[in-house]
Design a protein around this motif. Structure first.
Motif, PDB file in Angstrom:
ATOM      1  N   GLY A  82     -31.344 -56.801 -19.902  1.00 18.12           N
ATOM      2  CA  GLY A  82     -31.948 -58.092 -20.602  1.00 18.12           C
ATOM      3  C   GLY A  82     -33.342 -58.176 -20.547  1.00 18.12           C
ATOM      4  O   GLY A  82     -33.662 -59.481 -20.975  1.00 18.12           O
ATOM      5  N   GLN A  83     -33.983 -57.328 -20.317  1.00 21.08           N
ATOM      6  CA  GLN A  83     -35.823 -57.847 -20.153  1.00 21.08           C
ATOM      7  C   GLN A  83     -36.350 -57.110 -21.300  1.00 21.08           C
ATOM      8  O   GLN A  83     -37.791 -57.008 -21.216  1.00 21.08           O
ATOM      9  CB  GLN A  83     -36.214 -57.219 -18.692  1.00 21.08           C
ATOM     10  N   GLY A  84     -35.758 -56.163 -22.034  1.00 19.71           N
ATOM     11  CA  GLY A  84     -36.411 -55.887 -23.416  1.00 19.71           C
ATOM     12  C   GLY A  84     -37.202 -54.517 -23.298  1.00 19.71           C
ATOM     13  O   GLY A  84     -37.782 -54.113 -24.066  1.00 19.71           O
ATOM     14  N   HIS A  85     -37.165 -53.806 -21.932  1.00 20.83           N
ATOM     15  CA  HIS A  85     -38.000 -52.792 -21.815  1.00 20.83           C
ATOM     16  C   HIS A  85     -37.249 -51.499 -22.131  1.00 20.83           C
ATOM     17  O   HIS A  85     -36.962 -50.544 -21.529  1.00 20.83           O
ATOM     18  CB  HIS A  85     -38.448 -52.543 -20.298  1.00 20.83           C
ATOM     19  N   ASN A  86     -36.471 -51.673 -23.499  1.00 18.96           N
ATOM     20  CA  ASN A  86     -35.399 -50.641 -23.820  1.00 18.96           C
ATOM     21  C   ASN A  86     -35.858 -50.089 -25.242  1.00 18.96           C
ATOM     22  O   ASN A  86     -34.767 -49.618 -25.983  1.00 18.96           O
ATOM     23  CB  ASN A  86     -34.145 -50.912 -23.590  1.00 18.96           C
ATOM     24  N   GLN A  87     -37.154 -50.156 -25.636  1.00 14.84           N
ATOM     25  CA  GLN A  87     -37.348 -49.660 -27.103  1.00 14.84           C
ATOM     26  C   GLN A  87     -37.771 -48.375 -27.042  1.00 14.84           C
ATOM     27  O   GLN A  87     -37.648 -47.471 -26.290  1.00 14.84           O
ATOM     28  CB  GLN A  87     -38.167 -50.895 -27.653  1.00 14.84           C
ATOM     29  N   THR A  88     -38.953 -48.098 -27.914  1.00 12.08           N
ATOM     30  CA  THR A  88     -39.486 -46.506 -27.960  1.00 12.08           C
ATOM     31  C   THR A  88     -39.811 -45.990 -26.651  1.00 12.08           C
ATOM     32  O   THR A  88     -40.463 -46.498 -25.635  1.00 12.08           O
ATOM     33  CB  THR A  88     -40.845 -46.509 -28.794  1.00 12.08           C
ATOM     34  N   ILE A  89     -39.311 -44.754 -26.093  1.00 14.81           N
ATOM     35  CA  ILE A  89     -39.431 -44.188 -25.058  1.00 14.81           C
ATOM     36  C   ILE A  89     -40.827 -43.197 -25.074  1.00 14.81           C
ATOM     37  O   ILE A  89     -40.976 -42.570 -25.967  1.00 14.81           O
ATOM     38  CB  ILE A  89     -38.424 -43.290 -24.578  1.00 14.81           C
ATOM     39  N   VAL A  90     -41.848 -43.732 -24.067  1.00 13.50           N
ATOM     40  CA  VAL A  90     -42.608 -42.962 -23.952  1.00 13.50           C
ATOM     41  C   VAL A  90     -42.894 -42.345 -22.583  1.00 13.50           C
ATOM     42  O   VAL A  90     -42.882 -43.187 -21.514  1.00 13.50           O
ATOM     43  CB  VAL A  90     -44.151 -43.602 -24.080  1.00 13.50           C
ATOM     44  N   ASN A  91     -43.053 -41.273 -22.236  1.00 11.74           N
ATOM     45  CA  ASN A  91     -43.205 -40.404 -20.951  1.00 11.74           C
ATOM     46  C   ASN A  91     -42.241 -41.036 -20.181  1.00 11.74           C
ATOM     47  O   ASN A  91     -42.028 -41.187 -18.964  1.00 11.74           O
ATOM     48  CB  ASN A  91     -44.475 -41.269 -20.326  1.00 11.74           C
ATOM     49  N   GLY A  92     -40.870 -40.784 -20.827  1.00 10.75           N
ATOM     50  CA  GLY A  92     -39.627 -41.043 -20.175  1.00 10.75           C
ATOM     51  C   GLY A  92     -39.219 -42.508 -19.731  1.00 10.75           C
ATOM     52  O   GLY A  92     -38.468 -42.697 -18.910  1.00 10.75           O
ATOM     53  N   ILE A  93     -39.956 -43.247 -20.171  1.00  9.80           N
ATOM     54  CA  ILE A  93     -40.262 -44.801 -19.953  1.00  9.80           C
ATOM     55  C   ILE A  93     -39.906 -45.632 -21.225  1.00  9.80           C
ATOM     56  O   ILE A  93     -40.699 -45.563 -22.078  1.00  9.80           O
ATOM     57  CB  ILE A  93     -41.408 -45.246 -19.095  1.00  9.80           C
ATOM     58  N   GLY A  94     -38.900 -46.413 -21.158  1.00 16.73           N
ATOM     59  CA  GLY A  94     -38.553 -47.346 -22.245  1.00 16.73           C
ATOM     60  C   GLY A  94     -39.695 -48.461 -22.353  1.00 16.73           C
ATOM     61  O   GLY A  94     -39.925 -49.114 -21.256  1.00 16.73           O
ATOM     62  N   ARG A  95     -40.153 -48.830 -23.385  1.00 16.63           N
ATOM     63  CA  ARG A  95     -41.280 -49.725 -23.667  1.00 16.63           C
ATOM     64  C   ARG A  95     -40.768 -50.946 -24.457  1.00 16.63           C
ATOM     65  O   ARG A  95     -39.841 -50.928 -25.164  1.00 16.63           O
ATOM     66  CB  ARG A  95     -42.313 -49.218 -24.285  1.00 16.63           C
ATOM     67  N   ILE A  96     -41.703 -51.904 -24.550  1.00 11.73           N
ATOM     68  CA  ILE A  96     -41.462 -53.147 -25.362  1.00 11.73           C
ATOM     69  C   ILE A  96     -42.137 -52.775 -26.576  1.00 11.73           C
ATOM     70  O   ILE A  96     -43.417 -52.407 -26.693  1.00 11.73           O
ATOM     71  CB  ILE A  96     -41.884 -54.469 -24.658  1.00 11.73           C
ATOM     72  N   GLY A  97     -41.532 -53.141 -27.608  1.00 16.71           N
ATOM     73  CA  GLY A  97     -41.858 -52.664 -29.066  1.00 16.71           C
ATOM     74  C   GLY A  97     -41.585 -51.067 -29.323  1.00 16.71           C
ATOM     75  O   GLY A  97     -41.477 -50.138 -28.451  1.00 16.71           O
ATOM     76  N   TYR A  98     -41.816 -50.978 -30.907  1.00 16.97           N
ATOM     77  CA  TYR A  98     -41.710 -49.650 -31.362  1.00 16.97           C
ATOM     78  C   TYR A  98     -42.709 -48.968 -31.582  1.00 16.97           C
ATOM     79  O   TYR A  98     -44.057 -49.332 -32.336  1.00 16.97           O
ATOM     80  CB  TYR A  98     -40.869 -49.864 -32.745  1.00 16.97           C
ATOM     81  N   MET A  99     -43.086 -47.559 -31.538  1.00 18.39           N
ATOM     82  CA  MET A  99     -44.296 -46.809 -31.931  1.00 18.39           C
ATOM     83  C   MET A  99     -43.784 -45.576 -32.579  1.00 18.39           C
ATOM     84  O   MET A  99     -42.915 -45.027 -32.017  1.00 18.39           O
ATOM     85  CB  MET A  99     -44.929 -46.426 -30.568  1.00 18.39           C
ATOM     86  N   GLN A 100     -44.513 -45.337 -33.716  1.00 18.62           N
ATOM     87  CA  GLN A 100     -44.278 -44.129 -34.433  1.00 18.62           C
ATOM     88  C   GLN A 100     -45.738 -43.112 -34.012  1.00 18.62           C
ATOM     89  O   GLN A 100     -46.800 -43.769 -34.460  1.00 18.62           O
ATOM     90  CB  GLN A 100     -43.954 -44.187 -35.796  1.00 18.62           C
ATOM     91  N   GLY A 101     -45.578 -41.974 -34.224  1.00 20.01           N
ATOM     92  CA  GLY A 101     -46.971 -41.046 -34.158  1.00 20.01           C
ATOM     93  C   GLY A 101     -47.763 -41.374 -32.926  1.00 20.01           C
ATOM     94  O   GLY A 101     -47.364 -41.686 -31.881  1.00 20.01           O
ATOM     95  N   GLY A 102     -49.048 -40.788 -33.168  1.00 23.17           N
ATOM     96  CA  GLY A 102     -49.863 -40.678 -32.037  1.00 23.17           C
ATOM     97  C   GLY A 102     -49.574 -39.916 -30.762  1.00 23.17           C
ATOM     98  O   GLY A 102     -49.760 -40.233 -29.633  1.00 23.17           O
ATOM     99  N   HIS A 103     -48.593 -39.039 -30.986  1.00 25.23           N
ATOM    100  CA  HIS A 103     -48.082 -37.908 -29.825  1.00 25.23           C
ATOM    101  C   HIS A 103     -49.260 -37.425 -28.589  1.00 25.23           C
ATOM    102  O   HIS A 103     -49.242 -37.486 -27.590  1.00 25.23           O
ATOM    103  CB  HIS A 103     -47.106 -37.161 -30.276  1.00 25.23           C
TER     104      HIS A 103
END
Length: 516
Positions: A226-247
């Motif tokens: 319920g806290q929204g930290h389940n969007q784009t995964i970076v370094n094995g951690i779900g973040r707030i927001g979506y991100m493409q590229g810049g790997h």
């Protein structure tokens, strides 16, 4: 023969004189001993650190020896505050000298927000820059970048920290749990790759990176429901927001604080021969708490405790470098936090289950997001070994007062109509008096005002308890009045007992709110 020897001696003596004159001349150039009247300033700003999180503030389940050293050799304040119980508004007040509730758009910002600090007005770094200091920010920014939400992350991004007074900036845009998870050095993303352009969106999914919601099996740290930290995964951690590229540019959480430390130490070393102001904004112990490997499991309090040990070590590394460069005695080190503590703020990291009797807020009630004292009353230490005598100060002080106070220290004038909420309390900061503010407005879901021993909380229809973070907000539809000298825990509401005091503080708060 004798004449030849004499001529040779004369030539050698002349060469020696010229050589010594040249050396002395070079040594007399700008690389010379600094005036004791120009102290360096380092402001170490932590993220979500509570009043009871340090051993010098009474913690018994965790030891913070390096921060304790600052406290033992400087002033430890017991009634020091941010303006707000969350990060963006606290940082806005710090930078501008204006209460954040006076301006729309100063709430907790997403990672793609536009800059909210005016570039044409006074700011904290401009105070020092105008006084001839070199200025830098290293660490968390979270005050927006550029003029628009939609920005090109693959080219120069401005205005930003450089345009509000910092000569050098090495930051991440928002918080560690928000995309984009990249470093920016001055105006550019570090390690950007034109063949893998960055795109960020806080509303709609972008790119093909997995999300925590759809692929929880890929997470090395589970997100709290319920806290929204389940969007784009970076370094094995779900973040707030979506991100493409810049790997290639994406940092890993474990190395990010060490990178900031390296950049901070580099700035200090590069500017050791001139006065400098370093705003060193640490990310600990904000979520996601993923400390460097050497600190994992060391505290026995979960990753949050480990992150606090890491930030204490970081403070020790800064102290060590200052001593090595012979700058320690003439450097003012300020240590504080942007708001109060929170345990479960998006991730399952042991902060709750491994608390082990630790009390992050100490004796205070509330925490991050709360109008109660633990929301804004924070650790606050000022050290200046050659000038400040060790003390514990009960003075009511606030970070919003840095602009006015350091303007006096550096002989600067604040333009009329700017930084109007900042007050000059340099004498309190330097331990020359234990008298600070007479009045302070605190800010969370509502406003509160502290005057002397009394605190009045304005009525609010907001929720009284945030279940997701287990936080008492202090919101109530009824006015609240507390005597903080007698009741620091804010347990007994005296509003009905002292209606005249309620009326007095209501009027005082309204007058401050209506101040031009």
């Amino acid at each position: 023969m004798r004449n030849t020897i004499c001529l040779a001696l004369i030539k050698n003596i002349s060469f020696a004189v010229i050589f010594l004159f040249t050396v002395n001349t070079l040594m007399a150039q700008p690389i010379q001993k600094r005036s004791s009247k120009s102290p360096n300033i380092i402001f170490i700003y932590t993220d979500d650190l509570g009043y009871g999180d340090l051993s010098c503030y009474g913690a018994t389940k965790i030891s913070t020896p390096h921060i304790d050293e600052l406290a033992a050799k400087g002033i430890r304040f017991t009634n020091a505050h941010t303006t707000s119980a969350t990060c963006t508004p606290s940082r806005y007040a710090l930078m501008t000298g204006q209460y954040p509730w006076r301006k729309n758009g100063t709430g907790v910002l997403p990672g793609d927000a536009a800059l909210i600090i005016p570039t044409d007005k006074i700011s904290l770094p401009k105070i020092f820059k105008t006084a001839g200091y070199r200025t830098a920010i290293v660490g968390k920014w979270h005050l927006g970048l550029g003029n628009e939400v939609n920005k090109d992350w693959n080219s120069a991004i401005k205005p930003g920290p450089n345009e509000v007074g910092f000569d050098y900036s090495f930051i991440f845009p928002a918080t560690a749990d928000r995309v984009p998870t990249v470093f920016l050095e001055n105006h550019h993303v570090v390690a950007a790759d034109t063949t893998d352009p960055i795109r960020v969106d806080y509303k709609n999914p972008v790119g093909n990176d997995p999300t925590g919601k759809e692929h929880p099996e890929l997470l090395k740290m589970a997100s709290s429901p319920g806290q929204g930290h389940n969007q784009t995964i970076v370094n094995g951690i779900g973040r707030i927001g979506y991100m493409q590229g810049g790997h290639q540019a994406r940092w890993t959480d474990e190395e990010m604080p060490l990178t900031f430390l390296s950049k901070a130490k580099g700035f200090i070393e590069d500017n050791q021969q001139q006065p400098f102001f370093l705003y060193y904004a640490l990310t600990e112990p904000h979520v996601p708490r993923m400390p460097s490997t050497m600190f994992k499991g060391k505290s026995g309090l979960g990753y949050r405790g480990d992150a606090i040990l890491q930030l204490d070590w970081t403070v020790g590394e800064i102290i060590k470098q200052l001593k090595y460069l012979d700058l320690y005695n003439n450097t003012i080190i300020i240590f504080s936090s942007d708001n109060g503590p929170v345990l479960d703020d998006g991730y399952v990291d042991g902060a709750v289950t491994q608390l082990n009797g630790h009390t992050p807020a100490g004796r205070l009630r509330g925490g991050k997001y709360s109008i109660l004292e633990a929301g804004t009353r924070v650790p606050f230490i000022i050290s200046w070994p050659q000038t400040i005598k060790p003390a514990i100060s009960p003075a009511l002080v606030s970070q919003i007062d840095f602009i006015a106070s350091f303007a006096r220290l550096t002989g600067q004038k604040i333009p009329a109509g700017q930084a109007t909420d900042s007050e000059d309390h340099l004498n309190a900061f330097l331990g020359k008096t234990q008298q600070g503010r007479s009045v302070l407005v605190e800010h969370a879901g509502t406003l509160a005002i502290v005057s002397g021993d009394w605190k009045y909380i304005h009525p609010s229809n907001g929720i009284a308890y945030y279940k997701l973070t287990d936080t008492e907000t202090g919101n109530s539809p009824e006015p609240q009045l507390y005597n903080l000298k007698q009741d620091i825990r804010e347990r007994e509401n005296l509003a009905t007992k002292y209606p005249e005091k309620v009326k007095e503080l209501q009027q005082l708060l309204e007058a401050i709110r209506n101040k031009p």
